[in-house]
Design a protein around this motif. Structure first.
Motif, PDB file in Angstrom:
ATOM      1  N   TYR A 157       0.814  -1.212   0.000  1.00 55.73           N
ATOM      2  CA  TYR A 157       0.000   0.000   0.000  1.00 55.73           C
ATOM      3  C   TYR A 157       0.854   1.271   0.000  1.00 55.73           C
ATOM      4  O   TYR A 157       0.332   2.375   0.094  1.00 55.73           O
ATOM      5  N   GLY A 158       2.163   1.121  -0.083  1.00 54.84           N
ATOM      6  CA  GLY A 158       3.025   2.299  -0.148  1.00 54.84           C
ATOM      7  C   GLY A 158       3.108   3.069   1.147  1.00 54.84           C
ATOM      8  O   GLY A 158       3.291   4.292   1.125  1.00 54.84           O
ATOM      9  N   GLY A 159       2.973   2.398   2.256  1.00 56.28           N
ATOM     10  CA  GLY A 159       3.059   3.081   3.542  1.00 56.28           C
ATOM     11  C   GLY A 159       2.950   2.095   4.683  1.00 56.28           C
ATOM     12  O   GLY A 159       2.982   0.862   4.489  1.00 56.28           O
ATOM     13  N   THR A 160       2.800   2.632   5.878  1.00 51.53           N
ATOM     14  CA  THR A 160       2.704   1.826   7.089  1.00 51.53           C
ATOM     15  C   THR A 160       1.262   1.771   7.563  1.00 51.53           C
ATOM     16  O   THR A 160       0.576   2.799   7.622  1.00 51.53           O
ATOM     17  N   VAL A 161       0.803   0.575   7.880  1.00 50.82           N
ATOM     18  CA  VAL A 161      -0.547   0.405   8.391  1.00 50.82           C
ATOM     19  C   VAL A 161      -0.565   0.778   9.869  1.00 50.82           C
ATOM     20  O   VAL A 161       0.123   0.149  10.677  1.00 50.82           O
ATOM     21  N   GLU A 162      -1.341   1.797  10.201  1.00 54.15           N
ATOM     22  CA  GLU A 162      -1.425   2.235  11.588  1.00 54.15           C
ATOM     23  C   GLU A 162      -2.693   1.742  12.272  1.00 54.15           C
ATOM     24  O   GLU A 162      -2.671   1.411  13.457  1.00 54.15           O
ATOM     25  N   ARG A 163      -3.793   1.707  11.523  1.00 56.41           N
ATOM     26  CA  ARG A 163      -5.048   1.246  12.111  1.00 56.41           C
ATOM     27  C   ARG A 163      -5.787   0.378  11.089  1.00 56.41           C
ATOM     28  O   ARG A 163      -5.610   0.550   9.884  1.00 56.41           O
ATOM     29  N   ILE A 164      -6.593  -0.526  11.606  1.00 55.80           N
ATOM     30  CA  ILE A 164      -7.414  -1.355  10.727  1.00 55.80           C
ATOM     31  C   ILE A 164      -8.842  -1.382  11.265  1.00 55.80           C
ATOM     32  O   ILE A 164      -9.081  -1.167  12.464  1.00 55.80           O
ATOM     33  N   GLN A 165      -9.752  -1.637  10.363  1.00 53.72           N
ATOM     34  CA  GLN A 165     -11.159  -1.786  10.736  1.00 53.72           C
ATOM     35  C   GLN A 165     -11.728  -2.992  10.000  1.00 53.72           C
ATOM     36  O   GLN A 165     -11.460  -3.191   8.811  1.00 53.72           O
ATOM     37  N   ILE A 166     -12.503  -3.795  10.699  1.00 56.34           N
ATOM     38  CA  ILE A 166     -13.061  -5.031  10.151  1.00 56.34           C
ATOM     39  C   ILE A 166     -14.581  -4.963  10.223  1.00 56.34           C
ATOM     40  O   ILE A 166     -15.158  -4.388  11.170  1.00 56.34           O
ATOM     41  N   ARG A 167     -15.213  -5.523   9.228  1.00 58.67           N
ATOM     42  CA  ARG A 167     -16.667  -5.612   9.226  1.00 58.67           C
ATOM     43  C   ARG A 167     -17.081  -6.951   8.613  1.00 58.67           C
ATOM     44  O   ARG A 167     -16.291  -7.598   7.910  1.00 58.67           O
ATOM     45  N   SER A 168     -18.317  -7.338   8.876  1.00 55.44           N
ATOM     46  CA  SER A 168     -18.889  -8.529   8.247  1.00 55.44           C
ATOM     47  C   SER A 168     -20.052  -8.113   7.361  1.00 55.44           C
ATOM     48  O   SER A 168     -20.788  -7.175   7.678  1.00 55.44           O
ATOM     49  N   GLU A 169     -20.195  -8.844   6.263  1.00 59.31           N
ATOM     50  CA  GLU A 169     -21.322  -8.641   5.358  1.00 59.31           C
ATOM     51  C   GLU A 169     -22.122  -9.939   5.326  1.00 59.31           C
ATOM     52  O   GLU A 169     -21.595 -10.991   4.937  1.00 59.31           O
TER      53      GLU A 169
ATOM     54  N   THR B 157     -32.310 -10.783   0.106  1.00 60.65           N
ATOM     55  CA  THR B 157     -30.874 -11.076   0.027  1.00 60.65           C
ATOM     56  C   THR B 157     -30.028  -9.809   0.136  1.00 60.65           C
ATOM     57  O   THR B 157     -28.849  -9.832  -0.192  1.00 60.65           O
ATOM     58  N   LYS B 158     -30.629  -8.745   0.632  1.00 64.71           N
ATOM     59  CA  LYS B 158     -29.860  -7.510   0.821  1.00 64.71           C
ATOM     60  C   LYS B 158     -28.843  -7.712   1.944  1.00 64.71           C
ATOM     61  O   LYS B 158     -29.143  -8.355   2.956  1.00 64.71           O
ATOM     62  N   PRO B 159     -27.665  -7.153   1.797  1.00 58.31           N
ATOM     63  CA  PRO B 159     -26.634  -7.377   2.826  1.00 58.31           C
ATOM     64  C   PRO B 159     -26.890  -6.547   4.073  1.00 58.31           C
ATOM     65  O   PRO B 159     -27.466  -5.454   4.024  1.00 58.31           O
ATOM     66  N   SER B 160     -26.474  -7.107   5.188  1.00 58.81           N
ATOM     67  CA  SER B 160     -26.443  -6.374   6.457  1.00 58.81           C
ATOM     68  C   SER B 160     -25.014  -6.399   6.973  1.00 58.81           C
ATOM     69  O   SER B 160     -24.295  -7.382   6.778  1.00 58.81           O
ATOM     70  N   TYR B 161     -24.605  -5.313   7.624  1.00 58.95           N
ATOM     71  CA  TYR B 161     -23.205  -5.163   8.012  1.00 58.95           C
ATOM     72  C   TYR B 161     -23.086  -5.035   9.528  1.00 58.95           C
ATOM     73  O   TYR B 161     -23.942  -4.442  10.193  1.00 58.95           O
ATOM     74  N   ARG B 162     -22.002  -5.604  10.018  1.00 62.54           N
ATOM     75  CA  ARG B 162     -21.598  -5.395  11.409  1.00 62.54           C
ATOM     76  C   ARG B 162     -20.194  -4.819  11.369  1.00 62.54           C
ATOM     77  O   ARG B 162     -19.239  -5.516  11.001  1.00 62.54           O
ATOM     78  N   VAL B 163     -20.067  -3.563  11.749  1.00 58.31           N
ATOM     79  CA  VAL B 163     -18.804  -2.846  11.626  1.00 58.31           C
ATOM     80  C   VAL B 163     -18.149  -2.763  13.001  1.00 58.31           C
ATOM     81  O   VAL B 163     -18.767  -2.289  13.965  1.00 58.31           O
TER      82      VAL B 163
END
Length: 255
Positions: free
Chosen positions: A201-213, A229-235
């Protein structure tokens, strides 16, 4: 003039002859009970016609009831499906209370949803701070498995088990319910960082965020059931990456 011995032999009153005695029976004297002849009938065939009809009807009714019983018990213990949703009341009326079952055909029941896990990262590089688009980790596993005769256990189960571990140790507000909750967070971060390290990614990863679909599996074409069948998300919240989350340090941190 005959002697005494000659008369006794001829008259049968003597006892020196080889024949049976006066109290014994010969084989010809024994009367045997007649056995069933070759044309004799047994079982239902031995019954008269009215009784044969009655027995056939009784057996047919018993077989029909047994088939219905098996079908009703199968629908009762099977996962929710089109038939149980349309005829659930009839199944319950047959089963309860005499034939109630406390087991299920599948344990746990087959999943009726498709769950995909996504991740995005906050990168700090020469051009400043930026956030990457969402990347589907589940899709990457799917591409690695599809067409592979010997897919890796990691691609099949690591991400799925990691996400299940997190869901089982957190409430709906993403609050950990004990030490296992903190452990599941570290495990999920390490999985995400291991996957992100495969991309530049051309840099340093400082934070991440995960979600489910999550998407429900659609109903089959022959069913009249309507399923969205519409998606629902948990962020999940943003997590700051620590040195222990990096792939090169994760093994040493776990010891």
């Amino acid at each position: 003039m005959d002697s005494y011995d000659d008369r006794s032999v001829e008259g049968g009153s003597g006892g020196a002859g080889p024949g049976p005695g006066r109290g014994e029976k010969t084989a010809s004297d024994v009367v045997q009970a007649p056995g069933p002849g070759p044309g004799a009938r047994a079982g239902m065939a031995a019954l008269s016609l009215p009784y044969q009809i009655a027995a056939a009807i009784a057996l047919s009714v018993i077989g029909l009831v047994a088939c219905v019983q098996l079908a009703m018990v199968f629908l009762h213990v099977a996962p929710s499906n089109t038939l149980t949703k349309q005829h659930g009341e009839a199944v319950d009326e047959w089963i309860y209370p005499e034939f109630e079952q406390n087991w299920k055909l599948f344990a746990p029941n087959p999943l009726q949803q498709n769950v995909a896990v996504h991740v995005r990262a906050e990168i700090v590089g020469a051009d400043g701070r930026r956030t990457t688009p969402w990347m589907s980790l589940s899709a990457e596993d799917g591409r690695a498995i599809r067409g592979n005769l010997l897919p890796s256990h990691i691609h099949q189960n690591e991400l799925r088990r990691g996400w299940d571990f997190y869901i089982g140790s957190h409430d709906n507000e993403n609050r950990a319910n004990g030490l296992r909750g903190e452990l599941s967070e570290r495990y999920l971060r390490r999985i995400a960082m291991a996957r992100l390290s495969e991309h530049d990614y051309g840099g340093t990863v400082e934070r991440i965020q995960i979600r489910s679909e999550t998407r429900s599996v659609g109903a089959p074409d022959w069913s009249q059931e309507k399923i969205s069948t519409k998606p629902s998300y948990r962020v999940l919240p943003w997590w700051t990456v620590s040195p222990a989350d990096l792939p090169e340090n994760a093994e040493g941190a776990g010891k």
